[in-house]
Structure formats: structure tokens, C-alpha cells
Design a protein around this motif. Structure first.
Motif, PDB file in Angstrom:
ATOM      1  N   SER A  28       1.133  -0.941  -0.352  1.00  0.00           N
ATOM      2  CA  SER A  28       0.431   0.102   0.410  1.00  0.00           C
ATOM      3  C   SER A  28       0.920   0.881   0.095  1.00  0.00           C
ATOM      4  O   SER A  28       0.006   2.170  -0.182  1.00  0.00           O
ATOM      5  CB  SER A  28      -1.299  -0.058   1.425  1.00  0.00           C
ATOM      6  OG  SER A  28       0.062  -0.002   2.600  1.00  0.00           O
ATOM      7  N   GLY A  33      -3.674   3.294   5.203  1.00  0.00           N
ATOM      8  CA  GLY A  33      -3.994   1.603   4.506  1.00  0.00           C
ATOM      9  C   GLY A  33      -3.178   0.391   4.673  1.00  0.00           C
ATOM     10  O   GLY A  33      -4.686  -1.017   4.944  1.00  0.00           O
ATOM     11  N   TRP A  70      -6.174  -6.055  -0.518  1.00  0.00           N
ATOM     12  CA  TRP A  70      -5.257  -5.147  -1.134  1.00  0.00           C
ATOM     13  C   TRP A  70      -6.183  -4.675  -2.520  1.00  0.00           C
ATOM     14  O   TRP A  70      -5.841  -3.915  -3.009  1.00  0.00           O
ATOM     15  CB  TRP A  70      -3.465  -5.352  -1.179  1.00  0.00           C
ATOM     16  CG  TRP A  70      -3.242  -3.813  -2.117  1.00  0.00           C
ATOM     17  CD1 TRP A  70      -2.798  -2.958  -1.201  1.00  0.00           C
ATOM     18  CD2 TRP A  70      -2.007  -4.376  -3.119  1.00  0.00           C
ATOM     19  NE1 TRP A  70      -1.874  -2.353  -2.252  1.00  0.00           N
ATOM     20  CE2 TRP A  70      -2.430  -3.210  -3.434  1.00  0.00           C
ATOM     21  CE3 TRP A  70      -2.410  -5.175  -4.064  1.00  0.00           C
ATOM     22  CZ2 TRP A  70      -0.962  -3.030  -5.034  1.00  0.00           C
ATOM     23  CZ3 TRP A  70      -1.526  -5.070  -5.404  1.00  0.00           C
ATOM     24  CH2 TRP A  70      -1.012  -3.881  -5.444  1.00  0.00           C
ATOM     25  N   GLN A  73      -9.486  -3.571  -3.047  1.00  0.00           N
ATOM     26  CA  GLN A  73      -9.069  -1.886  -2.329  1.00  0.00           C
ATOM     27  C   GLN A  73      -8.315  -1.360  -3.601  1.00  0.00           C
ATOM     28  O   GLN A  73      -9.268  -0.664  -3.653  1.00  0.00           O
ATOM     29  CB  GLN A  73      -8.184  -1.606  -1.417  1.00  0.00           C
ATOM     30  CG  GLN A  73      -8.753  -2.292  -0.130  1.00  0.00           C
ATOM     31  CD  GLN A  73      -8.763  -1.647   1.223  1.00  0.00           C
ATOM     32  OE1 GLN A  73      -7.310  -1.090   1.440  1.00  0.00           O
ATOM     33  NE2 GLN A  73      -9.126  -2.245   2.489  1.00  0.00           N
ATOM     34  N   SER A  74      -7.249  -1.701  -4.128  1.00  0.00           N
ATOM     35  CA  SER A  74      -7.187  -1.208  -5.156  1.00  0.00           C
ATOM     36  C   SER A  74      -7.644  -0.661  -6.173  1.00  0.00           C
ATOM     37  O   SER A  74      -7.670   0.397  -6.727  1.00  0.00           O
ATOM     38  CB  SER A  74      -5.617  -1.478  -6.199  1.00  0.00           C
ATOM     39  OG  SER A  74      -4.706  -1.183  -4.831  1.00  0.00           O
ATOM     40  N   SER A  76     -11.474  -0.972  -6.475  1.00  0.00           N
ATOM     41  CA  SER A  76     -12.154   0.504  -5.940  1.00  0.00           C
ATOM     42  C   SER A  76     -11.665   1.299  -6.110  1.00  0.00           C
ATOM     43  O   SER A  76     -12.566   2.931  -6.614  1.00  0.00           O
ATOM     44  CB  SER A  76     -12.661  -0.292  -4.821  1.00  0.00           C
ATOM     45  OG  SER A  76     -13.192   1.155  -4.035  1.00  0.00           O
ATOM     46  N   ARG A  77     -10.143   1.399  -5.143  1.00  0.00           N
ATOM     47  CA  ARG A  77      -9.686   3.335  -5.530  1.00  0.00           C
ATOM     48  C   ARG A  77      -9.856   3.949  -7.351  1.00  0.00           C
ATOM     49  O   ARG A  77     -10.211   4.469  -7.738  1.00  0.00           O
ATOM     50  CB  ARG A  77      -8.438   2.992  -4.670  1.00  0.00           C
ATOM     51  CG  ARG A  77      -8.293   3.530  -4.245  1.00  0.00           C
ATOM     52  CD  ARG A  77      -7.115   3.726  -3.245  1.00  0.00           C
ATOM     53  NE  ARG A  77      -6.226   3.124  -3.117  1.00  0.00           N
ATOM     54  CZ  ARG A  77      -5.932   2.110  -2.575  1.00  0.00           C
ATOM     55  NH1 ARG A  77      -6.355   1.131  -1.104  1.00  0.00           N
ATOM     56  NH2 ARG A  77      -5.126   1.660  -3.035  1.00  0.00           N
ATOM     57  N   ARG A  78      -9.374   3.092  -7.926  1.00  0.00           N
ATOM     58  CA  ARG A  78      -8.771   2.924  -9.604  1.00  0.00           C
ATOM     59  C   ARG A  78     -10.781   3.070 -10.066  1.00  0.00           C
ATOM     60  O   ARG A  78     -10.295   3.757 -11.285  1.00  0.00           O
ATOM     61  CB  ARG A  78      -8.289   2.028 -10.439  1.00  0.00           C
ATOM     62  CG  ARG A  78      -6.962   1.980 -10.287  1.00  0.00           C
ATOM     63  CD  ARG A  78      -6.424   1.198 -11.447  1.00  0.00           C
ATOM     64  NE  ARG A  78      -5.679   0.462 -10.216  1.00  0.00           N
ATOM     65  CZ  ARG A  78      -5.789  -1.342 -10.149  1.00  0.00           C
ATOM     66  NH1 ARG A  78      -6.117  -1.804 -11.247  1.00  0.00           N
ATOM     67  NH2 ARG A  78      -4.936  -1.933  -9.532  1.00  0.00           N
ATOM     68  N   ARG A  80     -12.691   4.726  -9.013  1.00  0.00           N
ATOM     69  CA  ARG A  80     -13.292   6.125  -7.931  1.00  0.00           C
ATOM     70  C   ARG A  80     -12.416   7.138  -8.527  1.00  0.00           C
ATOM     71  O   ARG A  80     -13.129   8.675  -8.460  1.00  0.00           O
ATOM     72  CB  ARG A  80     -13.183   5.747  -6.734  1.00  0.00           C
ATOM     73  CG  ARG A  80     -14.739   5.623  -6.004  1.00  0.00           C
ATOM     74  CD  ARG A  80     -14.539   5.612  -4.332  1.00  0.00           C
ATOM     75  NE  ARG A  80     -12.983   5.595  -3.667  1.00  0.00           N
ATOM     76  CZ  ARG A  80     -12.856   4.443  -3.062  1.00  0.00           C
ATOM     77  NH1 ARG A  80     -13.594   2.938  -2.821  1.00  0.00           N
ATOM     78  NH2 ARG A  80     -11.655   4.559  -2.532  1.00  0.00           N
ATOM     79  N   SER A  81     -11.338   7.197  -8.896  1.00  0.00           N
ATOM     80  CA  SER A  81     -10.434   7.947  -9.610  1.00  0.00           C
ATOM     81  C   SER A  81      -9.626   7.806 -10.308  1.00  0.00           C
ATOM     82  O   SER A  81      -8.971   6.517 -10.674  1.00  0.00           O
ATOM     83  CB  SER A  81      -9.913   8.428  -8.051  1.00  0.00           C
ATOM     84  OG  SER A  81      -8.423   9.165  -7.917  1.00  0.00           O
ATOM     85  N   GLN A  85      -0.971   7.176  -7.917  1.00  0.00           N
ATOM     86  CA  GLN A  85      -1.521   6.888  -6.890  1.00  0.00           C
ATOM     87  C   GLN A  85      -0.016   7.983  -6.628  1.00  0.00           C
ATOM     88  O   GLN A  85       0.857   8.220  -7.124  1.00  0.00           O
ATOM     89  CB  GLN A  85      -0.140   5.448  -6.780  1.00  0.00           C
ATOM     90  CG  GLN A  85      -1.310   4.421  -6.622  1.00  0.00           C
ATOM     91  CD  GLN A  85      -1.314   3.528  -6.355  1.00  0.00           C
ATOM     92  OE1 GLN A  85      -0.090   2.575  -6.341  1.00  0.00           O
ATOM     93  NE2 GLN A  85      -1.956   2.770  -5.510  1.00  0.00           N
TER      94      GLN A  85
END
Length: 178
Positions: A28, A33, A70, A73-74, A76-78, A80-81, A85
């Protein structure tokens, strides 16, 4: 899971806490995180209905749980945005003094954070956590030869980040890598 089984799994988990957390930090690049990933992996392990009996399978299972969290979550983050990184500088302490050891440690940590995700992951498992190629192959579900190739490429990438002049070859192979 029954209370007896849960306490048995808790006892088996304890020796792995430090390595699991270190792996979470390596993936992370963020201690907060990493703490979330670590805690979620422990919770999932404790809630699991089927727990591997042998120690190598248990370790591989734990690290696979953490890695899968992980990855989830990665992804999911991608979604959203669209932002890249960010480099996490608070992970790398500033050198207190200009001694060579501190400067070298800082340089290696900086170079490590600039590696690709695949390279950071494989080096975190093999070189930082000390798993054998076979164990890593089980964890990430690829052949041992693929692990060996990825480790080789990741080490070359790290050496390139550091500059060949700063890399010192180790004379002793780590035990357990065959």
C-alpha cells in the motif's frame, strides 16, 4: 467458527503479524492503509470456515488473503479516481544524520516506492518477508519459474533506480530458496 477454533486460529496468527503488516505496508505504501488491510485480513482469517492445517499452507493462505484485500481495494480506488497513486513520503523517514547507512536506507526505500506494483509485491514477499519461491508461487497462484523471473526483473528494476554504482552484491544466498 466455534470459540475454541477461533482461539486456536488466533494463536496461529500471532507469529505472522509483523510479516503480514510489513507486506501490507510494502503493497500500500501507506501505514494507515496498511493497517486497514492488515486488520481486514486478520478478521477474514478469523471468520474463515476452513483453515489450512500445515504451517506452509497456513502462511500462504494468510498472505493470499491480505493480497486479495489489497487488490480489491486498489481496484475500488481506481474506479473512484483517475489520479495516479501518490508517492507516500511519510513512509520513508528523513535521514537524521548524513551517515552512509542512513542515506543508503533512504535511497533504497525511495527507489522501492518508485517500482511498479508488481515489482514491489514480489520483492516484498521474497526479499522483505523472506518467503521461498515455492511459497510465493502458492500465494499468488503462478509457477515457481514465473516467481523467479519476476524477482529477477524486480531486482534489476530496483538496481536501475538506485544506479548500478550504489548496488553491492551479496555473497551469501538466503536459506530456503531452492
Amino acid at each position: 467458527m466455534s470459540g475454541i477454533m477461533r482461539s486456536r486460529v488466533e494463536r496461529r496468527l500471532e507469529p505472522h503479524y509483523a510479516r503480514l503488516f510489513a507486506y501490507a505496508v510494502a503493497l500500500s505504501r501507506d501505514r494507515d492503509g496498511a493497517q486497514d488491510i492488515f486488520q481486514e485480513s486478520i478478521a477474514r482469517a478469523l471468520d474463515a470456515r476452513n483453515v489450512p492445517e500445515t504451517e506452509p499452507a497456513f502462511r500462504a493462505w494468510l498472505f493470499s488473503i491480505l493480497r486479495n484485500i489489497w487488490i480489491d481495494q486498489s481496484r475500488s480506488r481506481r474506479r473512484r479516481s483517475d489520479l495516479e497513486q501518490e508517492f507516500i513520503t511519510d513512509l520513508v523517514p528523513a535521514p537524521v544524520a548524513p551517515e552512509t547507512v542512513l542515506v543508503d536506507a533512504f535511497s533504497v526505500r525511495q527507489a522501492f516506492t518508485r517500482l511498479s506494483t508488481e515489482h514491489r509485491e514480489i520483492l516484498a514477499l521474497v526479499d522483505i518477508s523472506g518467503f521461498s519461491y515455492e511459497e510465493v508461487a502458492m500465494m499468488i497462484a503462478v509457477p515457481k519459474g514465473t516467481v523467479m523471473s519476476r524477482v529477477s526483473r524486480a531486482r534489476r528494476a530496483l538496481a536501475a533506480q538506485l544506479g548500478e554504482a550504489n548496488v553491492v552484491q551479496l555473497t551469501r544466498q538466503r536459506e530456503g530458496r531452492k
